[in-house]
Design a protein around this motif. Structure first.
Motif, short mmCIF file in Angstrom:
data_model
loop_
_atom_site.label_atom_id
_atom_site.label_comp_id
_atom_site.label_asym_id
_atom_site.label_seq_id
_atom_site.Cartn_x
_atom_site.Cartn_y
_atom_site.Cartn_z
N SER A 1 52.14 51.61 34.95
CA SER A 1 52.58 50.22 34.78
C SER A 1 53.32 50.01 33.46
O SER A 1 53.20 50.81 32.52
N LYS A 2 54.05 48.91 33.39
CA LYS A 2 54.76 48.54 32.18
C LYS A 2 53.79 48.31 31.03
O LYS A 2 54.05 48.67 29.88
N THR A 3 52.64 47.70 31.33
CA THR A 3 51.64 47.43 30.30
C THR A 3 51.09 48.72 29.72
O THR A 3 50.95 48.85 28.50
N THR A 4 50.78 49.68 30.58
CA THR A 4 50.25 50.96 30.10
C THR A 4 51.29 51.70 29.27
O THR A 4 50.98 52.30 28.24
N LYS A 5 52.54 51.64 29.70
CA LYS A 5 53.61 52.27 28.93
C LYS A 5 53.73 51.64 27.55
O LYS A 5 53.85 52.33 26.54
N LEU A 6 53.65 50.31 27.49
CA LEU A 6 53.73 49.61 26.22
C LEU A 6 52.51 49.93 25.36
O LEU A 6 52.63 50.09 24.13
N PRO B 1 52.88 37.65 34.27
CA PRO B 1 51.46 37.97 34.42
C PRO B 1 50.86 37.46 35.72
O PRO B 1 49.66 37.60 35.93
N LEU B 2 51.67 36.84 36.59
CA LEU B 2 51.15 36.30 37.84
C LEU B 2 50.45 37.40 38.64
O LEU B 2 51.01 38.47 38.86
N TRP B 3 49.25 37.11 39.10
CA TRP B 3 48.43 38.14 39.74
C TRP B 3 49.10 38.74 40.96
O TRP B 3 48.98 39.95 41.22
N TRP B 4 49.81 37.92 41.76
CA TRP B 4 50.40 38.43 42.99
C TRP B 4 51.64 39.29 42.73
O TRP B 4 52.12 39.97 43.63
N ILE B 5 52.14 39.27 41.49
CA ILE B 5 53.21 40.19 41.10
C ILE B 5 52.61 41.46 40.50
O ILE B 5 52.95 42.57 40.88
N ARG B 6 51.68 41.29 39.57
CA ARG B 6 51.12 42.44 38.87
C ARG B 6 50.29 43.35 39.78
O ARG B 6 50.21 44.55 39.54
N VAL B 7 49.70 42.79 40.83
CA VAL B 7 48.93 43.64 41.73
C VAL B 7 49.84 44.63 42.46
O VAL B 7 49.38 45.69 42.90
N LEU B 8 51.13 44.32 42.52
CA LEU B 8 52.08 45.22 43.19
C LEU B 8 52.46 46.42 42.32
O LEU B 8 53.16 47.33 42.78
N ASP B 9 51.99 46.44 41.05
CA ASP B 9 52.14 47.65 40.23
C ASP B 9 51.33 48.80 40.81
O ASP B 9 51.67 49.97 40.60
N GLN C 1 49.84 37.12 21.97
CA GLN C 1 49.71 35.69 21.69
C GLN C 1 49.47 34.90 22.98
O GLN C 1 48.60 34.02 23.04
N GLU C 2 50.22 35.25 24.02
CA GLU C 2 50.07 34.59 25.32
C GLU C 2 48.66 34.81 25.88
O GLU C 2 48.02 33.90 26.41
N GLY C 3 48.17 36.05 25.74
CA GLY C 3 46.85 36.37 26.25
C GLY C 3 45.73 35.70 25.47
O GLY C 3 44.73 35.26 26.04
N LEU C 4 45.90 35.62 24.14
CA LEU C 4 44.88 34.95 23.32
C LEU C 4 44.79 33.46 23.67
O LEU C 4 43.70 32.88 23.71
N GLU C 5 45.94 32.85 23.91
CA GLU C 5 45.95 31.43 24.30
C GLU C 5 45.25 31.24 25.65
O GLU C 5 44.47 30.29 25.83
N LYS C 6 45.53 32.14 26.60
CA LYS C 6 44.87 32.06 27.91
C LYS C 6 43.37 32.33 27.76
O LYS C 6 42.55 31.69 28.43
N GLY C 7 43.02 33.25 26.89
CA GLY C 7 41.62 33.54 26.65
C GLY C 7 40.87 32.34 26.09
O GLY C 7 39.75 32.04 26.51
N GLU C 8 41.52 31.64 25.14
CA GLU C 8 40.91 30.43 24.59
C GLU C 8 40.71 29.37 25.67
O GLU C 8 39.71 28.66 25.70
N GLU C 9 41.69 29.28 26.54
CA GLU C 9 41.61 28.32 27.64
C GLU C 9 40.44 28.64 28.56
O GLU C 9 39.67 27.76 28.95
N THR D 1 47.11 38.06 34.59
CA THR D 1 46.73 39.21 33.75
C THR D 1 47.02 39.03 32.27
O THR D 1 47.04 40.00 31.52
N GLU D 2 47.22 37.80 31.80
CA GLU D 2 47.52 37.61 30.38
C GLU D 2 46.44 38.21 29.47
O GLU D 2 46.76 38.84 28.46
N THR D 3 45.16 38.01 29.84
CA THR D 3 44.09 38.49 28.97
C THR D 3 43.97 40.01 29.01
O THR D 3 43.61 40.63 28.00
N ARG D 4 44.25 40.62 30.16
CA ARG D 4 44.22 42.08 30.24
C ARG D 4 45.26 42.68 29.31
O ARG D 4 44.98 43.59 28.52
N GLU D 5 46.49 42.17 29.40
CA GLU D 5 47.56 42.67 28.55
C GLU D 5 47.21 42.51 27.07
O GLU D 5 47.40 43.43 26.27
N ALA D 6 46.70 41.34 26.72
CA ALA D 6 46.37 41.07 25.32
C ALA D 6 45.31 42.03 24.80
O ALA D 6 45.44 42.58 23.69
#
Length: 365
Positions: free
Chosen positions: A250-255, A24-32, A345-353, A217-222
């Motif tokens: 993107s992989k997220t949209t496909k999923l 979910p690192l922003w500098w990787i996901r922005v390359l989608d 689950q990863e996104g919800l945890e990041k969202g809580e944070e 992008t954890e919260t976006r995916e979640a």
């Protein structure tokens, strides 16, 4: 010049392969996003290098093969949004669709103040449902007089943080909710829309955070995957729409599509880029409508710009449950479901944070 081409080619190849990393690192996901741009630039570098210099050494041959693989890697994503592949969403065969609805999605850009130009574009299209992303209270005040006359049903949550949302409908709405699925201050809507025929469908709107500097992008995916699961679990056919801050390939949209079982009208037709309206050379499809196969496509088009950095997009669908089995649609296997649950689950945890951090900031103030 040769060294410049070598460096540029290797950087572009890296841009092509980095998004393969499930992170979910922003500098990787922005390359989608810039897959088409990377493919075009790298093709130009490859052609120029091969035409200007003799490629004889093993290292140079290996490099050219690597560049070619990187180009093919980009093409395998974006080719689905060209006429070279079979369309996913079938068009209606009815001369007069009797259960049709038109939806317009528009990110108005909160700081944009061209209210009348926006209204001119929207009222000319005359949709049955209008989704506005990013409206603040000023936007609400300016568009309400005209829109309330035309749309008797609405859900409104104007906000000053660029995540406000408003939905206006000509059709009856039932059980409407404003939901905060992952982060406080980032709403999504749910409502049950009743067509004039009496048929109902679930309607979800979203506008998650995009990948940006130091914001992963954890919260976006979640949020997207939570909505996908809700759409799949709904007892009614469903539509999901909004500025999803993600590209169609993107992989997220496909999923998302696999989990929801929804289809994408862009597949086999075109990109229908909606962002950035200001920069013609750098445009991506960020505003989406995904829907259940009970609907058939009547029309899809991008509307004129009106001052926002997004173009509005309009889609007309017809409710045809008798023909739903004729449309192929994505399906999730056990691996897809497990991956979606882990990302949620990863996104919800990041969202809580993030929610906790915001509360601490508010307490200090």
């Amino acid at each position: 010049m040769k060294d410049t081409l070598l460096v540029l080619g290797c950087i572009l190849a890296l841009f092509s392969f980095l998004p393969l990393i499930k992170s979910p690192l922003w500098w990787i996901r922005v390359l989608d996003f810039p897959r088409l741009h990377v493919a075009i630039l790298l093709t130009a570098v490859l052609i120029f290098y091969v035409s200007k210099y003799d490629v004889t050494s093993l290292s140079e041959i290996s490099m050219i093969v690597l560049w070619a693989a990187a180009i093919l890697n980009e093409i395998r994503y974006i080719i689905h949004f060209t006429p070279l592949v079979k369309v996913e969403a079938l068009k209606t065969e009815k001369a007069v669709p009797e259960n049709a609805l038109t939806v317009v999605i528009s990110n108005v850009r909160m700081v944009n103040r061209k209210y009348q130009k926006f209204l001119d574009v929207v009222l000319a299209e005359d949709p049955d449902i209008l989704i506005m992303n990013e409206p603040d209270e000023k936007w609400h005040e300016q568009v309400r007089p005209k829109l309330e006359k035309r749309y008797p049903y609405s859900i409104k949550k104007p906000l000053s943080n660029t995540y406000g949302m408003m939905l206006w409908s000509r059709f009856k709405l039932h059980d409407s909710e404003v939901r905060y699925l992952v982060e406080d201050g980032i709403p999504s809507f749910y409502t049950l829309v009743e067509l004039p025929s009496g048929h109902k469908f679930s309607f979800f709107t979203v506008h998650p955070q995009p990948p940006r500097l130091l914001k992963n992008t954890e919260t976006r995916e979640a949020e997207l995957l939570l909505v996908a699961k809700m759409a799949k679990a709904s007892p009614y056919p469903s539509i999901v729409a909004g500025d999803m801050n993600d590209v169609a390939w993107s992989k997220t949209t496909k999923l998302f599509k696999q989990i929801s079982g929804h289809i994408d009208p862009r597949v086999g037709r075109g990109f229908y880029n909606t962002y950035n309206a200001y920069i013609p050379l750098f445009r991506y499809p960020l505003d989406h409508v995904f829907y259940d196969p009970v609907f058939r496509l009547v029309g899809l088009k991008r509307l004129p710009k009106f001052g926002s950095d997004h173009f509005p997009i309009s889609i007309t669908l017809n409710y045809e449950p008798q023909n739903q089995h004729e449309q192929e649609h994505p399906k999730a296997d056990q691996e897809d479901k497990q991956e979606a649950n882990e990302l949620i689950q990863e996104g919800l945890e990041k969202g809580e944070e993030r929610n906790s951090e915001k509360k601490q900031e508010n307490t200090k103030e």
